[in-house]
Design an enzyme around this catalytic site. Structure first.
Site, PDB file in Angstrom:
ATOM      1  N   GLY A   1       0.818  -1.209   0.000  1.00 53.79           N
ATOM      2  CA  GLY A   1       0.000   0.000   0.000  1.00 53.79           C
ATOM      3  C   GLY A   1       0.847   1.252   0.000  1.00 53.79           C
ATOM      4  O   GLY A   1       2.047   1.204  -0.277  1.00 53.79           O
ATOM      5  N   ASN A   2       0.204   2.374   0.257  1.00 52.88           N
ATOM      6  CA  ASN A   2       0.939   3.646   0.301  1.00 52.88           C
ATOM      7  C   ASN A   2       0.278   4.568   1.321  1.00 52.88           C
ATOM      8  O   ASN A   2      -0.733   4.230   1.920  1.00 52.88           O
ATOM      9  CB  ASN A   2       0.990   4.279  -1.091  1.00 52.88           C
ATOM     10  CG  ASN A   2      -0.384   4.610  -1.607  1.00 52.88           C
ATOM     11  OD1 ASN A   2      -1.040   5.523  -1.119  1.00 52.88           O
ATOM     12  ND2 ASN A   2      -0.855   3.848  -2.584  1.00 52.88           N
ATOM     13  N   ARG A   3       0.868   5.747   1.501  1.00 48.32           N
ATOM     14  CA  ARG A   3       0.471   6.619   2.603  1.00 48.32           C
ATOM     15  C   ARG A   3      -0.623   7.626   2.254  1.00 48.32           C
ATOM     16  O   ARG A   3      -0.924   8.522   3.046  1.00 48.32           O
ATOM     17  CB  ARG A   3       1.703   7.374   3.117  1.00 48.32           C
ATOM     18  CG  ARG A   3       2.672   6.463   3.871  1.00 48.32           C
ATOM     19  CD  ARG A   3       4.055   7.091   3.988  1.00 48.32           C
ATOM     20  NE  ARG A   3       4.030   8.485   4.392  1.00 48.32           N
ATOM     21  CZ  ARG A   3       4.072   8.908   5.652  1.00 48.32           C
ATOM     22  NH1 ARG A   3       4.096   8.046   6.631  1.00 48.32           N
ATOM     23  NH2 ARG A   3       4.078  10.196   5.916  1.00 48.32           N
TER      24      ARG A   3
END
Ligand code: C5P
Length: 232
Positions: A29-31
């Site tokens: 995933g990412n932020r």
């Protein structure tokens, strides 16, 4: 008083960050929090547009305000492939398409049916093979219909303003978008923050908006810009 500059218009916005499953309990995933996209969807609805917000893994609290607006439909998605499907549907008949979502460029080639267990790896670190995800924005640009405004976002880490704009101009050309909103990011600003800093480049690479403000204020400025461009 907010002028209904987008009355009768349809807007499709993506927000959040995709999650690409590795096994039933893990993902890449990412932020991205989805705050800027949710703010843009809300601002568009408040100015008269019918809005579809395709939300990739956005926390309920971030969506609470925009969810309450009757002109907004929220479509939740998980992966890049799901996001592409929903944005392609939403883009049909839309006047403005805004891709704020952070899309994983790659996903695991296979998703393990059962949880990967360390004890069963025989002491070796697992290797996860990746395959490329579709570039959703490029697809939307390729399918663009007359008069449709396609807007991309680019979160960039750059040492200075010149480099930031250079990266932005290169990306604007490569993606072929009408407008590209570039925002500098680091581990301390941008993603989970309520404030943001953006420069918007047009199709010629000119900076048509430069602002550092709350995500709601930036959304309002962006909507004004979209309305101007649609009016041309
Ligand atoms: O190249 P980069 O990922 O920085 O481009 C960012 C822009 O492209 C964003 O608008 C993002 O939503 C979009 N994008 C996409 N599909 C991808 C990767 C990025 O639509 N696979």
């Amino acid at each position: 008083d907010r002028a209904a500059v987008l009355a009768g218009r349809r807007v499709a916005v993506s927000a959040g960050g995709t999650r690409e499953p590795i096994d039933p309990v893990r993902f890449i995933g990412n932020r991205s929090s989805g705050r800027q996209g949710a703010a843009i969807a809300l601002a568009a609805a408040e100015r008269g547009a019918d809005v579809i917000l395709v939300a990739a893994n956005v926390e309920a609290a971030v969506l609470a305000e925009v969810r309450a607006h009757p002109a907004v439909r929220i479509v939740p998605v998980g992966t890049a492939v799901e996001l592409r499907h929903e944005m392609e549907e939403a883009s049909v008949g839309s006047d403005v398409i805004v891709m704020t979502a952070a899309v994983a460029d790659f996903r695991p080639a296979t998703v393990e049916e059962l949880k990967i267990r360390k004890a069963e790896l025989g002491g070796a670190a697992p290797v996860i093979e990746l395959v490329e995800n579709p570039d959703i924005l490029a697809g939307l640009v390729a399918q663009r219909t007359a008069g449709q405004l396609v807007v991309g976002f680019a979160a960039e880490t750059a040492d200075d303003e010149d480099r930031l704009l250079e990266l932005g101009r290169e990306k604007q050309r490569r993606k072929g978008v009408d407008l590209l909103a570039v925002n500098p990011v680091g581990w301390t600003s941008g993603f989970e923050s309520d404030r943001n800093s953006i420069r918007v480049l047009d199709h010629e690479g000119a900076v048509v908006l430069r602002e550092e403000a709350s995500k709601a204020e930036l959304a309002a400025s962006l909507i004004e810009l979209f309305a101007q461009r649609l009016g041309r």
